[in-house]
Structure formats: structure tokens, C-alpha cells
Motif scaffolding. Sequence first.
Motif, PDB file in Angstrom:
ATOM      1  N   TYR A 142       0.836  -1.193   0.000  1.00 32.03           N
ATOM      2  CA  TYR A 142       0.000   0.000   0.000  1.00 32.03           C
ATOM      3  C   TYR A 142       0.874   1.248   0.000  1.00 32.03           C
ATOM      4  N   LEU A 143       0.502   2.232  -0.799  1.00 38.05           N
ATOM      5  CA  LEU A 143       1.218   3.506  -0.795  1.00 38.05           C
ATOM      6  C   LEU A 143       0.189   4.639  -0.844  1.00 38.05           C
ATOM      7  N   GLY A 144       0.180   5.460   0.182  1.00 37.00           N
ATOM      8  CA  GLY A 144      -0.750   6.596   0.215  1.00 37.00           C
ATOM      9  C   GLY A 144       0.024   7.901   0.204  1.00 37.00           C
ATOM     10  N   GLY A 145      -0.684   9.014   0.263  1.00 42.35           N
ATOM     11  CA  GLY A 145      -0.054  10.315   0.445  1.00 42.35           C
ATOM     12  C   GLY A 145       0.939  10.702  -0.622  1.00 42.35           C
ATOM     13  N   HIS A 146       0.606  10.460  -1.892  1.00 34.81           N
ATOM     14  CA  HIS A 146       1.536  10.752  -2.973  1.00 34.81           C
ATOM     15  C   HIS A 146       1.046  11.902  -3.832  1.00 34.81           C
TER      16      HIS A 146
END
Lengths: 419, 296
Positions: A142-146
Amino acid sequence: MKHRTRTVLAVASCTLALAACSTTDPDAAGTDSGDGGSDVETGAGVTDETIGIGMLTDLSGPFAAGAAVQVAETQGYWDRVNADGGICGRDIELQVQDHGYDPQKAVSLFRSMSSDVIALQQVLGGPTSAAVLPLAQQDGMYLGGHGWASVALEYENAQIPGTTYSVESANAVDYLVDELGLQEGDKIGVVYFVGDFGSDSLAGAQYAAAERGLEIVPVEITPRDTDLSAQVSALQEAGVQGVILGAAPAQLASLAGVMGSLGMDIPIIGNTPTFGPSLLETTAGPTLLENFYTTTSIAPYSSDEPGPQAAAELYEEVAPDGELGWEVPLAYAQGELLRDAIEGACEAGTLTPEGVVTAMRETSDLETQGLFATPLDYTEVTEPPTRTVYVSRADADAPGGLAVVDTFEGPSAASYGFE
Amino acid sequence: MSYLLTQLANGLSYGLVLGLIAVGFVIVFTATGVLNFAHGSVLLAGAYLVAVLQPTVGFWAAAAVGIAGAALLGVLINAVLVRNLAEANPGTAAILMLGVDILLLTELTRRIGNRVIPMGAPWGADRVEFAGVSLPTSRALAALVAVVLFAALWFLFARTRTGVAMRAAAADGDTASLMGIRLSRTGAAGWALAGALAAIAGIFLASFPAPGVAPTVALSAFAAIPAWVLGGFDSVVGAIVGGLVVGVATALAVGYEAELHVLGSGFGEVVPYLVMILVLLVRPSGLFGSKEAVRV
């Protein structure tokens, strides 16, 4: 000389040996039968007591100040979650690393961090997140805040915090026509940075202008341009009736200042990253108060909805003298998004990086108490979770300098297609 | 027509400010042989001082402190780093300056944060009009100040002992040294002068139509590099002319971008470098640079 070579070789081989040893704790993966989250499958970053999450941010580069605001709010958010009992019977451990806006460094930090975290709360910055996104995708993490660039919609593992820059700008065009009185045939200037932010903004505006029968006058600038006299003169000469800005606060201040001094009394609509409260103290202040609007996914700091209010309250507690801005509700909202995904993974019994991504993609109606303008739907990878934005105006009395006018979803924003 | 004149006036005034920066590059280069890539952060340091001091001591006092501060910073860089490298490869000094630039810029970026600090100049966002051309007062004033400063520089170099000593040191350091000119002094004077000019340019670059002091102001110095190079590395007149050429070319390219659309958008960004390349193709030593003695 020979001696030195030998030393270098010795140091190198020691480093290699150490590096080879530093992998994940073999006990970390496997089936867990600890208390709290009973009988959940666990993976990287999860122990019996803790869940590690990562944050790759910019504490030494150009976005250090805004990043510090987000780190303070995010840390405060997870401290509060832990005080309330954590998730799945475990405490959340936030690991913050500084990539200094350097994609290379972001990649190596990701490599060293990925075995110790279940998800990445944030990878701040366009080029840095673009470098990490494919790697995180391979690892199923998971990768958020991009940020809000449309490119994120190509990745299953990326959770975009709201809608894209293109939809923000398509909404801006719709808003100019439907609410601010622009007519068919009018011209709109789009002043933008080339790249995944500004070019995306331009694409949305161009689509919407074609739909609504308006014409776009594009003006390309770089972050180095802080005097937009020549650009504004060109826009005035072209006879634009409104301006959309996909750039940074310094460019907004110059644009508005010059337009004000030339008597160009027309609306300016900016994407989320264009505004900062300190602009109201510059020579551009009066023009901004008169004519500036912004279309944003995230509610402004001053919003009186319960979500942004909770974010502001927490921020005043963790950073009483901190700068107020859209970073505060954003950091809080990103915390909420990741918490929801980890909780979903826990309920499904797979507290692994893949489990978090799966849980996030099963989220179809996430209520955020006004942090975002509508509930969010992440089930379609290639669709933004919402197309509705907050429309706010500059307001000297509002904390953070912006006050909500409305929530808005125009017809071209609704029909904008992502390839 | 008035549109063309407006863009020309914009370009000329911006070009004169670029000239102030480019002249700083030239003076440091002739005085100490250093390609001063830390010039941008010295400029930002001066402008930053003015912006943070002006609410308490007023704009004029703050400007004086900022200009003096930038001059002092230049002298310090010279005294601590450059003088010890005097005999070393000029390439080393250039790389060293890049390092100094990164250090200074990082610290200033940290201090400024995501704020845009207003310059608080008394002329604010006013404009002056003449012959149908409207120009921000700050830009008109910048042009005026630049012209006065260039005249003062001419007087300094042509008519004063210090100036003549600096020119002698630049022309031939060893001989000048034998004639009793102290190279350490002419070097320090050069760095101080460059720092002061940079701070003055910084004040104008950070006043209206620019919003105030932000870390990006330091990048303006890079825009002056093509001006410096196309004028010839070691010519003050060349730097001024180079600044004007770059300023006018950029303003026209941006102003007529719509008509120049065949060249693609963002043409204004590359124009300074394009002009520089064209000039160097025709005159390899720049417009006013001293020619290499040996050419094979």
C-alpha cells in the motif's frame, strides 16, 4: 596505496556481510495466535505487539516546511489511535525517513524500510513517489499520500487522497461557467508547471473547455518563475476571462499581484498546492481576497465539518505554534484512510501488506466526516474515488486563510475520462 | 504596439537586474579567478535579511543591513575558502562554490520554510505609466538604480585607486603584486562588491511583481549565468549587455509565445541559453570577452 586498497576492500566486504544479515525477522511472518487480533495471518512489519508503517517525506528539501506539518499531524494521529487501543490489538509504529526530494534516496529508503512496514503512509513529492510506486506495486505494498497526479490511477496499490488534479481543474472550468458567469467562446488562461502536477491540471482544463465551448490559453512556467509580469501581459492581451493555476504559492502571489495592479478583475482558480496562508500578507493579498478560489479534494483547515475540526483540534494540541494549512486535514485524512485499510485487513484475517491493499480496494463507501467532499469509492483502480471538490475562497479571517464556499461536481469533471 | 512596448520595458528592466547579478559574477571572476556558483545563495541571504528585518527596523535600514550582510558574506567566503585555494585548480574552487551554495541554500530554505516573506518595499504594487507603457514602479526603480550603479562602477574602475588596483590585479596578478598591489585586498573588495550588487538585485527580484522572499529567488542567479557567459566571462560591459539581451529575449519569447507556438510551449525558458549558444558560435569568447592569446 596498496594498503589503502586493502582497507577499502575490507570495509566493503564487512558492509556486504552486514547487509546480507539485515533482512526481515523470520519470526515476523507466519500465523499469529496472539491476543487481540486473534488468528490473523501476519506479514512484513507486523509483530505480536506492533504494526510498522512508513513515511518517506522531505525534511531537508524544498517541501520541508509543509512536510513537517504533515509529520507532526500524522504522528499525533497514530499516537491517538494507539492511546485508544491500537488496531488489531497492536500499536502502530510510524517510521519517518527523510528522502530530501531525491528519487534515488527515496528508492533506497524504500528498499531498506519495506521489510519492516506493512504499508507506506506517505511518499511525499511527484518524482519521489513516481520512483517508489512501481517498486511498491511489485511488493504489493500500500502507498498513500503521494499527491493527486492522475498517474497514481495506474497502480492498484496506490490510494489517492481524493480526486486528481485534472478533475480539480475540470471542476474549475465548470465552476467558472456555471457559477462565475463565463460564456461560451470565452478564453481561460491556464498557467502551469510542466510535469505530473501542472500538465495533469492542464489536461483536465482542456477537456472541460472543449466540452463547454471555451478556449484555453496555456502558459507554461517553471518553479523558478516568480515574476509573472510577461505571462500576465500575454494573458491580458489574449483577453482571458479567468485563470486556472497549477503551480506553487510563489507563482500564485505574483500572478495575482500583477493582475491586480493591471486592473484585471477576473477570477483565479488554483489547484490544491497553489495556496499558502502567508500569501495574504503579500502585495497580492487584496487581489486574492477579491478573486481567488481553489478547488480541492481535501477540506480546508477552517471547515466546520467534524472531520476537519478533529484534525485542527489535534494539530493545535501537537503543534500549537505550527503553520496552518491544507496539510493538516490532509495528513489527518491520510491517517484515516490507512487506518480503515489496516482495520479491514485485520477483519479479513490477513494482516499483511497484500491484505491491506485488498482491504483498501474493497472500500466502496468510506465516510470521512467532511474531510473529503463525498464518501470515497476505491473499488475501481482506474477511477478516482470521488469527482467532487471543495470550492473555497481566500478569507483573511479564516484560520489557514481559506473558507469553504461550496462542494461542487461539474458536468465535465463527471465525464472526464482516464486512459 | 503598446503591448510590444510593455513587453520590451518588462524585458529591459528585468535585463538590467540580471545585469547586476552578472556583473557580480564577472567581478568575482576577475578579482579571484573563481566561478562563483554560490552567488545565488548570497543573493538570497541578502534578500532574506531585508525581509525579516524590515518589520522591526523599517525597509531602508533593513535594506542597508541586507546589502552589507551579503557583502560581508562574500568577503567571508573569500577569506575562509577561496584564499586558501588561490593556487589550486580553478575547477576545484568552482565545485567548492557549488558546495557552499548547497549549504547556504539548505539553511535558508529551512529558515524560510513554506512562507513567502514580503519585502515590505514602500512602493508596494504601484505602477508607473509613460508613453502608453505601464511598468511596476519597483521595476522602473530597479532599472534606474541599476543604471546609477553601473555608472558608479565605471567611475570606480576608471577613476579611483582601488578600482585601478582591482583592474591591474585582474589583468595580471603577479605583476600587480610586484607593483605593490595587495591581491588579498582587491579580492576581498571584489567579493564585497559582488555580494552587495547581488543583494540589491535580490531586493528587486523579491519585490513586486514577485511576491516576496522564497527559496526560488536564489535560482534567479542561474538566469544571469547565460548573460555572464554571452557577454564574455571577464567583461563588466559584456555582463550588462548580456543581461539586457537575455531579459528582452525572454520577455518577447514569453509575450509572443502564442504566436511562436510552432516552437512548442515554454520557449521563454530556453531562450537565454539559445541566445548564449548562438552568440558563442559566432564569438567564442563572448560579446566583450578578452580573446584567448593562443588559438590554433
